[in-house]
Scaffold this active site. Structure first.
Site, PDB file in Angstrom:
ATOM      1  N   TRP A  41       1.710   0.237  -9.959  1.00 12.90           N
ATOM      2  CA  TRP A  41       1.801   1.063 -11.174  1.00 12.90           C
ATOM      3  C   TRP A  41       2.975   2.025 -11.120  1.00 12.90           C
ATOM      4  CZ3 TRP A  41      -2.537   5.139 -12.596  1.00 12.90           C
ATOM      5  CH2 TRP A  41      -2.822   5.962 -11.520  1.00 12.90           C
ATOM      6  N   TYR A  89       5.284   2.571   7.001  1.00 12.50           N
ATOM      7  CA  TYR A  89       4.128   2.749   6.122  1.00 12.50           C
ATOM      8  C   TYR A  89       2.962   1.985   6.724  1.00 12.50           C
ATOM      9  CZ  TYR A  89       0.894   2.889   2.278  1.00 12.50           C
ATOM     10  OH  TYR A  89      -0.232   3.118   1.529  1.00 12.50           O
ATOM     11  N   ASP A 145      -6.814   7.565  -4.975  1.00 15.33           N
ATOM     12  CA  ASP A 145      -7.445   7.175  -3.716  1.00 15.33           C
ATOM     13  C   ASP A 145      -8.636   8.026  -3.263  1.00 15.33           C
ATOM     14  OD1 ASP A 145      -5.062   5.884  -4.079  1.00 15.33           O
ATOM     15  OD2 ASP A 145      -4.119   6.636  -2.272  1.00 15.33           O
ATOM     16  N   ARG A 157      -3.315  15.443   1.955  1.00  9.86           N
ATOM     17  CA  ARG A 157      -3.585  14.003   2.040  1.00  9.86           C
ATOM     18  C   ARG A 157      -5.076  13.722   2.199  1.00  9.86           C
ATOM     19  NH1 ARG A 157      -0.182  10.319   0.484  1.00  9.86           N
ATOM     20  NH2 ARG A 157      -1.305   8.880   1.823  1.00  9.86           N
ATOM     21  N   GLU A 175       5.409  14.927  -5.973  1.00  7.67           N
ATOM     22  CA  GLU A 175       4.352  13.938  -6.204  1.00  7.67           C
ATOM     23  C   GLU A 175       3.204  14.532  -7.032  1.00  7.67           C
ATOM     24  OE1 GLU A 175       2.724  12.544  -2.535  1.00  7.67           O
ATOM     25  OE2 GLU A 175       1.842  10.734  -3.412  1.00  7.67           O
TER      26      GLU A 175
HETATM   27  C1  9WN Z   1      -1.922   3.821  -1.340  1.00  9.95           C
HETATM   28  C2  9WN Z   1       2.514   5.226  -4.292  1.00  9.95           C
HETATM   29  C3  9WN Z   1       1.003   5.309  -4.233  1.00  9.95           C
HETATM   30  C4  9WN Z   1       0.375   5.494  -5.625  1.00  9.95           C
HETATM   31  C5  9WN Z   1      -1.093   5.859  -5.552  1.00  9.95           C
HETATM   32  C6  9WN Z   1      -1.248   7.055  -4.632  1.00  9.95           C
HETATM   33  C7  9WN Z   1      -0.669   6.749  -3.251  1.00  9.95           C
HETATM   34  C8  9WN Z   1      -1.010   5.040  -1.498  1.00  9.95           C
HETATM   35  C9  9WN Z   1      -1.077   5.927  -0.265  1.00  9.95           C
HETATM   36  O1  9WN Z   1       0.686   6.403  -3.366  1.00  9.95           O
HETATM   37  O2  9WN Z   1      -1.441   5.710  -2.684  1.00  9.95           O
HETATM   38  O3  9WN Z   1      -1.713   2.959  -2.436  1.00  9.95           O
HETATM   39  O4  9WN Z   1      -0.588   5.490   0.780  1.00  9.95           O
HETATM   40  O5  9WN Z   1      -1.606   7.048  -0.333  1.00  9.95           O
HETATM   41  O6  9WN Z   1      -2.567   7.463  -4.541  1.00  9.95           O
HETATM   42  O7  9WN Z   1      -1.591   6.152  -6.830  1.00  9.95           O
HETATM   43  O8  9WN Z   1       0.528   4.333  -6.360  1.00  9.95           O
HETATM   44  O9  9WN Z   1       3.013   6.321  -4.997  1.00  9.95           O
END
Ligand code: 9WN
Length: 434
Positions: A36, A82, A168, A200, A395
């Site tokens: 997204w 990551y 999340d 986080r 963010e």
């Molecule tokens: C896991 C990238 C993504 C967003 C999500 C957000 C966060 C990821 C994470 O970052 O999620 O998908 O590692 O925390 O919650 O909405 O797409 O920005």
């Protein structure tokens, strides 16, 4: 910052994160392509460099699975830093061999983004040719959910991992965290080495995340029986609203390029009825999420309950009342806090448990605009831009102070700020092509 400087700064964020064909969400925290995030990024690119927006969408579609599913993450080759990386997903059922992706999806914003990006192309023949080219894979990505993620005769779509919801660690998912699931393998987190751990998800959240990753990688949760038996299966009010809006937007594209509707009107009506019957909570005056295993609504009020405004699933009166109630419950907050301060689990600085997010505000503001609630839409858009102008393209933003938090140079904060400046909410009518 005057608009010209602000737009230049927003553009610089997109260019910083530009990896050629796709845009990472933030430099170190999120070094791959997210689903997204890329849809929002494409909207921003459409103002700066329309062919680049097209490449963004093509790159996202390159990771599509044979089932139609559009993965949450499309991994970039050789990029580390990551977790979980592609090694946690050994068997991606991708259409294009060699692509490495995760094995779950994310909120289907893409069809709506493709509609908007198309409208921002002034040449009608170019616009229509592009829509015609991407129509089928985008439709497959949307219909994947109706084909593989429904259960018990309901048309609502089940989300099978908190990461799929995009929100999340929302307090909505605490009931699942409390079950104490843990993965078999040990895992290392990369996020807390990059940004403040206080913003986080916690360790218990990550235990659930990795447990579900192991499960889903071993047995894909597809089909009514698997969905009904999944350790985590919820009807997320925001996700389902995004699905509905995506279906409506895809049907608009279909009409403009002379195709059959992607989702028939009767199916949309059934979906809408199920959304209201299953998710509306009269006492809260808001939509709630639904836990399939518990067979009940999840008693937590968050910004997800406002998703129906973006979805076009409520009329202006209902939207006005929902927002009124929401705002009254968050006195002293910057709009819109992602969770309500009078609820257990609220944390003004922790990710999806309180902070304000640009993408949520943007969806609610655009939804209000479409319902003709211009004043409310304008106020919310102005508040969103004020947060970003004061704090930068971060963010998320502290629910009470508005202080910028999380990853810097965040793509969707920049892309959607560009959209709000270039297409002010009060200017209705532009999205109807001649
Ligand atoms: C896991 C990238 C993504 C967003 C999500 C957000 C966060 C990821 C994470 O970052 O999620 O998908 O590692 O925390 O919650 O909405 O797409 O920005």
């Amino acid at each position: 910052m005057p608009d010209a400087g602000f737009l230049t700064a927003a553009e610089a964020v997109l260019r910083t994160n530009d990896l050629g064909d796709c845009t990472r969400p933030s430099p170190r925290l999120y070094p791959h392509q997210w689903n997204w995030d890329s849809a929002f990024a494409a909207i921003g690119w459409a103002y700066l460099d329309w062919p680049r927006a097209v490449r963004e969408v093509d790159a996202l579609l390159a990771g599509q699975w044979v089932t139609g599913m559009l993965p949450q993450i499309r991994y970039r080759p050789g990029v580390e830093g990551y977790s979980p990386g592609p090694e946690w997903w050994p068997h991606p059922r991708v259409r294009h061999p060699g692509e490495r992706t995760s094995g779950m999806s994310q909120p289907p914003v893409l069809p709506s983004a493709v509609y908007t990006v198309g409208l921002l192309q002034p040449d009608e023949s170019v616009r229509r040719a592009w829509w015609a080219r991407v129509y089928e894979p985008v439709r497959d990505a949307l219909l994947y959910f109706s084909r593989h993620r429904t259960a018990g005769g309901s048309p609502l779509v089940a989300v099978i991992h908190p990461w799929e919801s995009g929100l999340d660690n929302s307090p909505r998912w605490d009931f699942a965290v409390r079950k104490g699931f843990r993965p078999e393998r040990s895992y290392t987190r990369a996020d807390t080495a990059v940004v403040d751990a206080a913003g986080r998800p916690r360790r218990a959240d990550y235990d659930l995340y990795f447990y579900l990753v192991e499960r889903i990688a071993a047995f894909p949760v597809e089909g009514a029986d698997a969905v009904a038996a999944a350790p985590f299966a919820v009807y997320d009010a925001l996700f389902n609203a995004i699905w509905y809006r995506a279906a409506v937007d895809l049907n608009r594209i279909a009409r403009l390029i002379g195709r059959e509707p992607a989702v028939a009107d009767a199916e949309l009506r059934t979906f809408r009825d199920a959304y209201h019957a299953t998710l509306w909570n009269e006492a809260a005056g808001l939509f709630r999420d639904y836990d399939l295993s518990g067979g009940a609504q999840i008693p937590a009020d968050t910004c997800a309950g406002l998703g129906a405004i973006w979805g076009g699933l409520v009329d202006a009166r209902r939207a006005d009342a929902m927002l009124d109630r929401y705002e009254k419950r968050c006195a002293g907050c910057r709009m819109l806090p992602s969770a309500l301060p009078d609820e257990p689990g609220f944390d003004p600085a922790r990710y999806w448990r309180g902070p304000a997010w640009v993408n949520i505000n943007w969806m609610v503001a655009r939804g209000l605009e479409a319902l003709g609630l211009r004043e409310r839409a304008t106020v919310l858009a102005a508040e969103t831009l004020a947060l970003v102008r004061a704090g930068g393209f971060f963010e998320f933003f502290h629910a009470q102070t508005g202080a910028p938090l999380g990853g810097p140079d965040f793509t969707w904060s920049a892309a959607l700020a560009i959209d709000l400046v270039r297409r002010p909410v009060s200017f209705i009518g532009r999205d109807t092509p001649a």
